[in-house]
Design an enzyme around this catalytic site. Structure first.
Site, short mmCIF file in Angstrom:
data_model
loop_
_atom_site.label_atom_id
_atom_site.label_comp_id
_atom_site.label_asym_id
_atom_site.label_seq_id
_atom_site.Cartn_x
_atom_site.Cartn_y
_atom_site.Cartn_z
N CYS A 157 -6.19 3.13 -5.52
CA CYS A 157 -7.27 2.49 -5.27
C CYS A 157 -8.21 3.30 -4.54
CB CYS A 157 -7.20 1.11 -4.88
SG CYS A 157 -5.97 0.29 -5.68
N HIS A 178 -10.47 2.66 0.52
CA HIS A 178 -9.78 1.84 -0.50
C HIS A 178 -10.77 1.12 -1.16
CE1 HIS A 178 -7.43 -1.43 -2.43
NE2 HIS A 178 -6.17 -0.67 -2.10
N ASP A 220 -10.87 -1.95 8.54
CA ASP A 220 -10.05 -2.53 7.35
C ASP A 220 -8.56 -1.83 7.92
OD1 ASP A 220 -8.05 -2.31 5.53
OD2 ASP A 220 -9.15 -1.39 4.20
N GLN A 238 -3.68 -0.61 6.87
CA GLN A 238 -2.78 0.25 6.86
C GLN A 238 -2.22 0.42 8.19
OE1 GLN A 238 -0.70 1.45 4.59
NE2 GLN A 238 -1.85 0.77 2.83
N LYS A 269 1.86 -6.22 3.93
CA LYS A 269 2.00 -5.03 4.31
C LYS A 269 2.85 -4.96 5.64
CE LYS A 269 -1.82 -3.18 1.90
NZ LYS A 269 -1.24 -2.34 0.64
N1 PLP Z 1 -7.38 -1.32 2.51
C1 PLP Z 1 -6.24 -0.59 2.58
C2 PLP Z 1 -6.47 0.58 3.35
C3 PLP Z 1 -5.23 -0.69 1.70
O1 PLP Z 1 -4.30 0.32 1.64
C4 PLP Z 1 -5.02 -1.73 1.06
C5 PLP Z 1 -3.99 -1.94 -0.07
O2 PLP Z 1 -3.43 -1.04 -0.37
C6 PLP Z 1 -6.28 -2.83 0.88
C7 PLP Z 1 -7.42 -2.57 1.67
C8 PLP Z 1 -6.26 -3.92 -0.12
O3 PLP Z 1 -5.20 -4.81 0.46
P1 PLP Z 1 -4.63 -6.18 -0.22
O4 PLP Z 1 -4.45 -5.71 -1.65
O5 PLP Z 1 -3.68 -6.69 0.51
O6 PLP Z 1 -6.01 -7.05 -0.37
#
Ligand code: PLP
Length: 405
Positions: free
Chosen positions: A363, A122, A199, A202, A225
């Site tokens: 993203c 992401h 990270d 998900q 999430k």
């Molecule tokens: N990393 C992953 C794999 C994600 O799917 C997301 C959000 O969709 C993020 C990071 C970013 O999360 P946040 O917008 O809650 O900071």
């Protein structure tokens, strides 16, 4: 034991609403999950009875609010099996957690040091490292994927070397649903002398996470999430590393003593929590974790997996259906395109039929480039989705597919 989905759905009043006169089928769960009454009631209770700034007041309300925030820290510690609450830092979300590590731990790196990422990250796990690349002159190495969307582990091994300082990888891809072999990634990263950040945005709502068993150095996730409030996240960090790292932001709460000659910083975890946090959200986040655990992460995952398989099998019977990400054991995410139809058109038509999906690059533009597409449509399942909703989604796809081709 049967999965009592109808009972759980009653905890989510939003699922009763309609869109364009059709019952809502909410499949945008990888972006944000819905929030149960248990969490919303807790927010209301705090606003009406305990609201006062934390860690500041001697008065009763402030002490209550502080105790509630710190109880959530202990709840999170237990949820991911961290060894101490000093290793649990509250952030605004996964994005801020990764920025914190890239900025603070990153400041300990030197020109020519290497950070290993993957092509399925992401933007939240790409851009903070690019900022560091500009600031410090580190070098980014990017691990590719195989045709089914799984990580190319051979390539990963070959990218680890003497200059590797950090490996930062998603646990689960938000586009492909691929579940990365994170324990193996951590082990190999450590063998090369690197620290490893995961990270977990998900993964956290779908799979039990034990940061000690994983041996991860950093693990990041977002409450929104996982059926929790918006605007809160967690950075787990290994204490030894957090102690080495300089503060990320300065301000109230993160200091021990301030003078114009010399300022000293607070102990962990407060050193990384400058300013007033979203203490109401943090306190209510407790109930979201309770909610997930009361149902059981493994049971939730089995239910979501059943929905995903059931839906994907039927989708494949629709002419022109292209599914991106078929790695074995993938998470409950389906990214797809119908022939060459634009993802946006597909999403708009589905919305008119009451189905909420995600469209676009999610993203993850470097991944889109690797897949040779501009964007996809994404359906992602949560604990409250039902087979009958999957049927509505499939029926909607069958209806719109001929219009799009
Ligand atoms: N990393 C992953 C794999 C994600 O799917 C997301 C959000 O969709 C993020 C990071 C970013 O999360 P946040 O917008 O809650 O900071």
């Amino acid at each position: 034991m049967i999965f009592e989905v109808d009972k759980y759905r009653r905890d989510f009043p939003i699922l009763e609403r309609s869109v364009y006169g059709k019952p809502l089928v909410y499949l945008d769960n990888a972006a944000s999950t819905q929030t149960p009454r248990q969490v919303v009631r807790e927010i209301e209770k705090i606003y009406y009875t305990h609201k006062a700034n934390v860690h500041r007041g001697v008065h009763t309300l402030s002490q209550e609010a502080t105790a509630m925030q710190e109880a959530t820290r202990e709840r999170v510690r237990r949820f991911i099996n961290a060894s101490s609450t000093e290793e649990i830092i509250f952030t605004r979300g996964t994005t801020e957690a990764i920025n914190l590590v890239a900025s603070s731990y990153g400041s300990l790196l030197s020109e020519g040091d290497e950070v290993v990422l993957t092509v399925m990250e992401h933007h939240a796990n790409i851009v903070p490292w690019q900022l560091l690349e500009k600031r410090v002159g580190i070098r980014l190495r990017v691990v590719p994927i195989l045709a089914d969307g799984s990580l190319d582990m051979e390539a990963y091994r070959s990218m680890l070397g003497e200059r590797t300082r950090i490996v930062s990888v998603c646990h689960v891809s938000n586009v492909l649903g691929t579940v990365n072999p994170v324990a193996e990634i951590v082990r190999l990263g450590h063998e090369a002398g690197a620290v490893v950040m995961i990270d977990g945005a998900q993964a956290i709502a779908h799979t039990p996470v034990d940061v000690q068993a994983l041996d991860a150095d950093f693990y990041a996730f977002s409450a929104h999430k996982m059926y929790g409030p918006t605007g809160i996240g967690v950075l787990y960090g290994r204490r030894r590393l957090l102690e080495l790292m300089p503060p990320y932001q300065g301000g109230g709460e993160m200091i021990s003593h301030v003078s114009f000659d010399h300022t000293t910083f607070a102990d962990l975890p407060f050193k990384f929590e400058a300013g007033t946090p979203d203490y109401v959200g943090i306190a209510a986040f407790h109930r979201a974790i309770d909610y997930i655990e009361s149902i059981g992460q493994e049971r939730i995952a089995a239910h979501e997996d059943d929905l995903m398989q059931y839906t994907q099998d039927q989708m494949l019977t629709i002419p022109g259906m292209r599914i991106f990400g078929t790695a074995p054991g993938k998470s409950a995410i389906i990214s797809f395109l119908i022939g060459n139809a634009h993802h946006y058109d597909t999403g708009m038509l589905l919305d008119k039929l009451g189905v909420a999906v995600r469209t676009g690059h999610h993203c993850a533009q470097p991944l889109m480039h690797a897949l040779g597409v501009e964007g996809t449509v994404r359906a992602a399942f949560a604990l409250y989705n039902t087979r009958s909703e999957c049927d509505s989604f499939i029926a909607a796809l069958r209806r719109i597919a001929p219009m799009l081709s």
